[in-house]
Design a protein around this motif. Sequence first.
Motif, mmCIF file in Angstrom:
data_model
loop_
_atom_site.group_PDB
_atom_site.id
_atom_site.type_symbol
_atom_site.label_atom_id
_atom_site.label_comp_id
_atom_site.label_asym_id
_atom_site.label_seq_id
_atom_site.Cartn_x
_atom_site.Cartn_y
_atom_site.Cartn_z
ATOM 1 N N LEU A 248 0.983 -1.301 0.011
ATOM 2 C CA LEU A 248 0.026 0.123 0.037
ATOM 3 C C LEU A 248 0.822 1.289 0.097
ATOM 4 N N ALA A 249 2.093 1.285 0.849
ATOM 5 C CA ALA A 249 2.905 2.588 0.815
ATOM 6 C C ALA A 249 3.480 2.837 -0.499
ATOM 7 N N PHE A 250 3.933 1.730 -1.166
ATOM 8 C CA PHE A 250 4.525 1.877 -2.655
ATOM 9 C C PHE A 250 3.463 2.153 -3.650
ATOM 10 N N ALA A 251 2.053 1.830 -3.194
ATOM 11 C CA ALA A 251 1.109 2.014 -4.315
ATOM 12 C C ALA A 251 0.724 3.602 -4.409
ATOM 13 N N GLU A 252 1.068 4.270 -3.244
ATOM 14 C CA GLU A 252 0.451 5.684 -3.312
ATOM 15 C C GLU A 252 1.549 6.374 -4.372
ATOM 16 N N PRO A 253 0.543 7.316 -5.081
ATOM 17 C CA PRO A 253 -0.507 7.790 -4.762
ATOM 18 C C PRO A 253 -1.869 7.155 -5.380
ATOM 19 N N LEU A 254 -1.616 6.131 -5.941
ATOM 20 C CA LEU A 254 -2.876 5.299 -6.752
ATOM 21 C C LEU A 254 -3.285 4.351 -5.581
ATOM 22 N N THR A 255 -4.412 3.840 -5.814
ATOM 23 C CA THR A 255 -5.132 2.799 -4.845
ATOM 24 C C THR A 255 -5.303 1.745 -5.499
ATOM 25 N N PRO A 256 -4.472 0.451 -4.740
ATOM 26 C CA PRO A 256 -4.653 -0.954 -5.280
ATOM 27 C C PRO A 256 -5.833 -1.595 -5.369
ATOM 28 N N HIS A 257 -6.256 -2.390 -6.368
ATOM 29 C CA HIS A 257 -7.425 -3.006 -6.300
ATOM 30 C C HIS A 257 -7.358 -4.055 -5.024
ATOM 31 N N MET A 258 -8.471 -4.588 -4.581
ATOM 32 C CA MET A 258 -8.522 -5.357 -3.264
ATOM 33 C C MET A 258 -8.035 -6.696 -3.679
ATOM 34 N N ASP A 259 -8.097 -6.986 -5.128
ATOM 35 C CA ASP A 259 -7.773 -8.306 -5.423
ATOM 36 C C ASP A 259 -6.529 -8.643 -5.394
ATOM 37 N N ASP A 260 -5.609 -7.476 -5.198
ATOM 38 C CA ASP A 260 -4.167 -7.595 -5.458
ATOM 39 C C ASP A 260 -3.575 -7.890 -3.835
ATOM 40 N N LEU A 261 -4.369 -7.742 -3.014
ATOM 41 C CA LEU A 261 -4.002 -8.064 -1.598
ATOM 42 C C LEU A 261 -4.786 -8.972 -0.629
ATOM 43 N N ASP A 262 -3.753 -9.433 0.455
ATOM 44 C CA ASP A 262 -4.408 -10.643 1.262
ATOM 45 C C ASP A 262 -5.661 -9.964 1.913
ATOM 46 N N LEU A 263 -6.778 -10.342 1.589
ATOM 47 C CA LEU A 263 -7.974 -10.173 2.235
ATOM 48 C C LEU A 263 -8.241 -10.414 3.463
ATOM 49 N N ARG A 264 -7.835 -11.438 4.269
ATOM 50 C CA ARG A 264 -7.729 -11.707 5.527
ATOM 51 C C ARG A 264 -6.884 -10.663 6.436
ATOM 52 N N ALA A 265 -5.769 -10.496 5.749
ATOM 53 C CA ALA A 265 -4.840 -9.242 6.306
ATOM 54 C C ALA A 265 -5.537 -8.131 6.377
ATOM 55 N N LEU A 266 -6.225 -7.510 5.219
ATOM 56 C CA LEU A 266 -6.740 -6.337 5.050
ATOM 57 C C LEU A 266 -7.958 -6.112 6.272
ATOM 58 N N GLU A 267 -8.664 -7.413 6.436
ATOM 59 C CA GLU A 267 -9.775 -7.310 7.487
ATOM 60 C C GLU A 267 -9.043 -6.901 8.789
ATOM 61 N N ASP A 268 -8.158 -7.757 9.140
ATOM 62 C CA ASP A 268 -7.368 -7.269 10.612
ATOM 63 C C ASP A 268 -7.013 -5.793 10.444
ATOM 64 N N LEU A 269 -6.159 -5.629 9.489
ATOM 65 C CA LEU A 269 -5.747 -3.861 9.492
ATOM 66 C C LEU A 269 -6.915 -3.097 9.548
ATOM 67 N N GLU A 270 -7.856 -3.124 8.833
ATOM 68 C CA GLU A 270 -9.202 -2.384 9.011
ATOM 69 C C GLU A 270 -9.584 -2.417 10.232
ATOM 70 N N ALA A 271 -9.879 -3.576 10.908
ATOM 71 C CA ALA A 271 -10.439 -3.577 12.308
ATOM 72 C C ALA A 271 -9.527 -2.700 13.322
ATOM 73 N N ASP A 272 -8.268 -2.767 12.933
ATOM 74 C CA ASP A 272 -7.360 -2.082 14.010
ATOM 75 C C ASP A 272 -6.983 -0.760 13.365
ATOM 76 N N GLY A 273 -7.683 -0.108 12.619
ATOM 77 C CA GLY A 273 -7.581 1.179 12.181
ATOM 78 C C GLY A 273 -6.065 1.590 11.615
ATOM 79 N N MET A 274 -5.767 0.674 10.788
ATOM 80 C CA MET A 274 -4.409 0.787 9.955
ATOM 81 C C MET A 274 -4.760 1.094 8.656
ATOM 82 N N VAL A 275 -5.690 0.730 8.094
ATOM 83 C CA VAL A 275 -6.111 0.966 6.582
ATOM 84 C C VAL A 275 -7.655 1.358 6.508
#
Length: 635
Positions: A248-275
């Motif tokens: 995500l950091a190196f994708a800035e300023p573009l926003t990557p598609h969720m298919d490119d990322l680990d969905l389970r990890a994203l859910e944990d990061l969103e729950a903790d307010g990191m993304v």
Amino acid sequence: MTTFERDAKTLELPWPFTGREDELELIRRSFAAGHHGIVVTGPVGCGKTRLVTEAVRGTDCARVAGTPETRHIPFAAFAHLLPETVSLHRAVQLLSTVRLLLVDDAHLLDDASAALVHQLAVHGRTRLLVVATDGAPVPGAVSRLWTGELLPRLVLEPLSHEETAQLLAAGVGEGLEPLTVNRLHRLCQGDLRLLRDLLGAVREAGLLGRLPGADEWAWRGPVPVTTTVRERAAGVLERPERDVLELLAFAEPLTPHMDDLDLRALEDLEADGMVHVDDDGAVRLAHPLHGPVLRAAAGRLRARRLARTPEQCKAALEEEAAELARRMERADVTTSCAPVGEWLVAEGEPVPARYAAVRARFARLRGELREAAAWAREGLRDTAGDAPCRAELALAVLQSGELTDSDLDAGPRADAWRAAARGDLDTALETVSRTYDAVRLGAPGTSTGEGALEWEDAVASGESTDVLTRDGGPQWGHRPGAPMDEPAPVRDDVFALHADALARADGPGLDRAAERLEERGFLLFAAEARAQAVHAHRDPSAARTSRTRAVALARRCQGARTPALSGLVLGELTARQRQIVTLAAAGLSNRQIAEKLTLSIRTVGNHLYSAYARLGAGGRGALPWLVELPDAQPA
């Protein structure tokens, strides 16, 4: 800024206290006669300690503070005020003679000290000023100060954009261009410690440079990863999902598609307010500091593989411009996320003139006049003759009243603009008559001569309120309610509501129009509608309310000065501020004002900084436009 040299290092004095005038007055009233004190809470770095220190300046005040290392030692915070061994009852007796007690970092007090503070509040003989950090565990005896209604609680919000700009003007002592102020505010999010640290690192690294043709400093280049920056972003480097965060950091300023990322990890990061995941499914890092820290911590090979280039952002930049244009066509200029253009500016990359003109227009319609001028200048750096950017720059500097020789051509054109900005419409019209094409007001899609005719017609009528133009957005120069030669492609009821209320001199109707305009993001238009309502109201109380709201809106419009707003803002100053501002507008220096009024130079400076905030002025150069002086002319 005064500095002291010691061991080849520079020790800077604190920035002058500025902003938060209302909170300062509230705190001072809280320990006046008949009051028992107040609790001040807020997030880390929002300036709580500096605020209360300023509030008790010049008073007989005892001070205590909690620390993490002494939370297990009874009465540790009060060690300098109490005997070595003392009971709670005896401690209350000994401190009952203290008239004012400042308790800083109360969330870190040991239990005995917390109980003592609570008992002092119960007895009411000592006025208490208690400071605690939001989000941190607080001893029950401290939290019961406000939950038990022993003391009122003032919750400090992070500094707003306007307050950040005011603080930077006071602390830096030299002009920062608006896009740099925006970047600092976005990165620091109201954290004053981080703001000072980051700006100091930027200056030390030589990343501040003069803008061509402007007397302002700009920050272009990387974010210095200082110790304070690392502390604020420490958690992001320790996450088990760091690989996802780096992507995500190196994708800035573009926003990557969720298919490119680990969905389970994203859910944990969103729950903790990191993304943050928006309604369109775009994923971004939650804090703007996380990206720079993650990129700095990555190895060179990984950074080279993941980093984006300006060329890769071209399509996204065009989409940003198109979305902003659509928003303006819908008469909705509320805040919109447009990170690609901001990233280009931050990196020092050229900004296409077409995009810059759209950003400038969007900012101007929102009342962000200095930002509008800054975006227009960005577009003119590589395309000096771009007509839309030149038009937006002229409109922005006219409405803000901050004209410089680099903003407009010398000669009749500049004279006309200056006369119009002063409200001297007769002189402006005479100048235009002498040199027909002296002023260029053509918006994108409008010829130069056509724009000048419309502007001249508006000047002749003595009116200059923004309404819709042929390209579908509000434009300085048309008479309210005047028929157009051809209909605008988009016309929203809110502008018709404003024009109708103005034509009927309907005060309540103008107030309703102002509310609708503010909801749509047209802050300057809302301010003008409120100002027009002042003279339309028959009820003096309603007129005062409209006036107060007009001034509040005008402050948010970065020094806007229009005929409707002239004369309103000065009345918001204190008598001393009006006195000092009038002298400053007449050209007197701080030292001359201090000598004339028998004040210290520092006091004069503090009054001026407070006045700048209330007037929405960027500095001394804007004062002649805001203060009506018989002989005052802009510099």
